[in-house]
Design a protein around this motif. Sequence first.
Motif, PDB file in Angstrom:
ATOM      1  N   VAL A   1       0.836  -1.193   0.000  1.00 55.33           N
ATOM      2  CA  VAL A   1       0.000   0.000   0.000  1.00 55.33           C
ATOM      3  C   VAL A   1       0.876   1.249   0.000  1.00 55.33           C
ATOM      4  CG1 VAL A   1      -1.704   1.316   1.310  1.00 55.33           C
ATOM      5  CG2 VAL A   1      -1.891  -1.177   1.147  1.00 55.33           C
ATOM      6  N   PHE A   2       1.921   1.255   0.809  1.00 53.24           N
ATOM      7  CA  PHE A   2       2.789   2.413   0.929  1.00 53.24           C
ATOM      8  C   PHE A   2       4.165   2.114   0.347  1.00 53.24           C
ATOM      9  CE2 PHE A   2      -0.195   2.638   4.501  1.00 53.24           C
ATOM     10  CZ  PHE A   2      -0.836   3.818   4.169  1.00 53.24           C
ATOM     11  N   GLY A   3       4.777   3.083  -0.282  1.00 54.23           N
ATOM     12  CA  GLY A   3       6.122   2.925  -0.825  1.00 54.23           C
ATOM     13  C   GLY A   3       6.187   2.063  -2.063  1.00 54.23           C
ATOM     14  N   ASN A   4       5.065   1.880  -2.759  1.00 52.30           N
ATOM     15  CA  ASN A   4       5.056   0.990  -3.922  1.00 52.30           C
ATOM     16  C   ASN A   4       5.588   1.642  -5.191  1.00 52.30           C
ATOM     17  OD1 ASN A   4       2.962   2.563  -4.995  1.00 52.30           O
ATOM     18  ND2 ASN A   4       1.388   1.201  -4.213  1.00 52.30           N
TER      19      ASN A   4
ATOM     20  N   GLN B   1      10.189   5.453   5.524  1.00 50.88           N
ATOM     21  CA  GLN B   1      10.552   4.853   4.245  1.00 50.88           C
ATOM     22  C   GLN B   1      10.253   5.850   3.133  1.00 50.88           C
ATOM     23  OE1 GLN B   1      12.000   1.745   3.740  1.00 50.88           O
ATOM     24  NE2 GLN B   1      12.228   1.879   5.960  1.00 50.88           N
ATOM     25  N   PRO B   2      10.969   5.770   2.014  1.00 46.53           N
ATOM     26  CA  PRO B   2      10.687   6.671   0.891  1.00 46.53           C
ATOM     27  C   PRO B   2       9.225   6.592   0.480  1.00 46.53           C
ATOM     28  CG  PRO B   2      12.740   5.528   0.526  1.00 46.53           C
ATOM     29  CD  PRO B   2      12.105   4.884   1.733  1.00 46.53           C
ATOM     30  N   THR B   3       8.659   7.746   0.153  1.00 38.79           N
ATOM     31  CA  THR B   3       7.251   7.826  -0.205  1.00 38.79           C
ATOM     32  C   THR B   3       7.049   8.822  -1.343  1.00 38.79           C
ATOM     33  OG1 THR B   3       5.034   8.172   0.708  1.00 38.79           O
ATOM     34  CG2 THR B   3       6.756   9.659   1.487  1.00 38.79           C
TER      35      THR B   3
ATOM     36  N   SER C   1       4.063  11.127  -7.619  1.00 41.19           N
ATOM     37  CA  SER C   1       5.501  11.193  -7.900  1.00 41.19           C
ATOM     38  C   SER C   1       6.268  11.345  -6.595  1.00 41.19           C
ATOM     39  CB  SER C   1       5.802  12.379  -8.812  1.00 41.19           C
ATOM     40  OG  SER C   1       7.187  12.467  -9.096  1.00 41.19           O
ATOM     41  N   ASP C   2       7.520  10.913  -6.628  1.00 41.91           N
ATOM     42  CA  ASP C   2       8.382  11.157  -5.461  1.00 41.91           C
ATOM     43  C   ASP C   2       9.261  12.389  -5.674  1.00 41.91           C
ATOM     44  OD1 ASP C   2      10.220  10.048  -7.269  1.00 41.91           O
ATOM     45  OD2 ASP C   2      10.979   8.552  -5.868  1.00 41.91           O
ATOM     46  N   ARG C   3       8.895  13.223  -6.643  1.00 45.99           N
ATOM     47  CA  ARG C   3       9.605  14.487  -6.874  1.00 45.99           C
ATOM     48  C   ARG C   3       9.414  15.380  -5.652  1.00 45.99           C
ATOM     49  NH1 ARG C   3       8.451  19.841  -8.666  1.00 45.99           N
ATOM     50  NH2 ARG C   3      10.020  20.671 -10.084  1.00 45.99           N
ATOM     51  N   PRO C   4      10.489  15.938  -5.112  1.00 44.10           N
ATOM     52  CA  PRO C   4      10.336  16.851  -3.972  1.00 44.10           C
ATOM     53  C   PRO C   4       9.618  18.130  -4.383  1.00 44.10           C
ATOM     54  CG  PRO C   4      12.630  16.196  -4.253  1.00 44.10           C
ATOM     55  CD  PRO C   4      11.887  15.715  -5.459  1.00 44.10           C
ATOM     56  N   ILE C   5       9.004  18.760  -3.425  1.00 50.52           N
ATOM     57  CA  ILE C   5       8.325  20.022  -3.679  1.00 50.52           C
ATOM     58  C   ILE C   5       9.341  20.998  -4.269  1.00 50.52           C
ATOM     59  CG2 ILE C   5       8.709  20.916  -1.350  1.00 50.52           C
ATOM     60  CD1 ILE C   5       5.885  22.158  -1.561  1.00 50.52           C
ATOM     61  N   ASP C   6       8.963  21.725  -5.278  1.00 46.98           N
ATOM     62  CA  ASP C   6       9.821  22.681  -5.978  1.00 46.98           C
ATOM     63  C   ASP C   6      11.034  22.037  -6.638  1.00 46.98           C
ATOM     64  OD1 ASP C   6       8.119  24.748  -5.267  1.00 46.98           O
ATOM     65  OD2 ASP C   6       9.229  25.194  -3.447  1.00 46.98           O
ATOM     66  N   GLY C   7      11.065  20.695  -6.754  1.00 42.92           N
ATOM     67  CA  GLY C   7      12.152  20.012  -7.436  1.00 42.92           C
ATOM     68  C   GLY C   7      13.503  20.074  -6.747  1.00 42.92           C
TER      69      GLY C   7
ATOM     70  N   ASP D   1       8.122   8.816   4.801  1.00 41.57           N
ATOM     71  CA  ASP D   1       6.834   8.870   5.497  1.00 41.57           C
ATOM     72  C   ASP D   1       7.096   8.988   6.998  1.00 41.57           C
ATOM     73  OD1 ASP D   1       6.311   6.289   7.071  1.00 41.57           O
ATOM     74  OD2 ASP D   1       6.892   5.474   5.120  1.00 41.57           O
ATOM     75  N   GLU D   2       6.113   9.483   7.721  1.00 39.71           N
ATOM     76  CA  GLU D   2       6.336   9.759   9.138  1.00 39.71           C
ATOM     77  C   GLU D   2       6.173   8.535  10.025  1.00 39.71           C
ATOM     78  OE1 GLU D   2       1.918  11.343  10.406  1.00 39.71           O
ATOM     79  OE2 GLU D   2       3.401  12.792   9.793  1.00 39.71           O
ATOM     80  N   TYR D   3       5.655   7.429   9.506  1.00 41.24           N
ATOM     81  CA  TYR D   3       5.422   6.245  10.324  1.00 41.24           C
ATOM     82  C   TYR D   3       6.583   5.254  10.257  1.00 41.24           C
ATOM     83  CZ  TYR D   3       3.137   2.126  12.250  1.00 41.24           C
ATOM     84  OH  TYR D   3       2.842   1.032  12.992  1.00 41.24           O
ATOM     85  N   GLU D   4       6.933   4.827   9.050  1.00 34.30           N
ATOM     86  CA  GLU D   4       7.999   3.835   8.863  1.00 34.30           C
ATOM     87  C   GLU D   4       9.326   4.468   8.456  1.00 34.30           C
ATOM     88  OE1 GLU D   4       7.959   0.611   9.411  1.00 34.30           O
ATOM     89  OE2 GLU D   4       5.820   0.324   9.773  1.00 34.30           O
TER      90      GLU D   4
END
Length: 176
Positions: free
Chosen positions: A8-11, A153-155, A133-139, A148-151
Amino acid sequence: DITTLQAVFGNHRHDVERAPRGGDLWIRYPDGTLKNLTAAAGYGVPSGFQGATSIAVRDPAVHWDGTRALFSMVVGAPRFQYDYQDNWRWQVYEITGLGASQTPVITRLALQPAEYNNVSPVYGTDDRVIFASDRPIDGQAHLHPQLDEYEEQPTVTGLWSLDPQGGDLRLLDHAP
């Protein structure tokens, strides 16, 4: 199943351990016949070792008019065991030529963030393409990957909207 293609998350992760190669995009016509669209368009490896031209596909979404579809695809895999390259990304592609007698044509969606993973595309009612997308805000590359704030892990960073003709990219919802 955390941070894998089926999770569900990080897919959105693109490495072969999390997104195995060897998948294809298929269509089933009303008469029951099947066509391997990616193979007919020249993508993928029919069988055996999944190397530089191997693919994984996901998230097909048909356009409102039924003549084309978006999907995410990652192309490439390690050339040998312990080859830990990290130059593959999920990218959004569009396929046309879906008819039974047509030859499918697959085109990478221009002007999308090429250095980031872009998944789950859909057509907006105005023909903009909406995707995660996993693009950061403002690139800002130094903020990649967002965790993510729980695990921790990249999100993905949220939902993005792209005008594929003009390149206007908008962050709709920032949600790391």
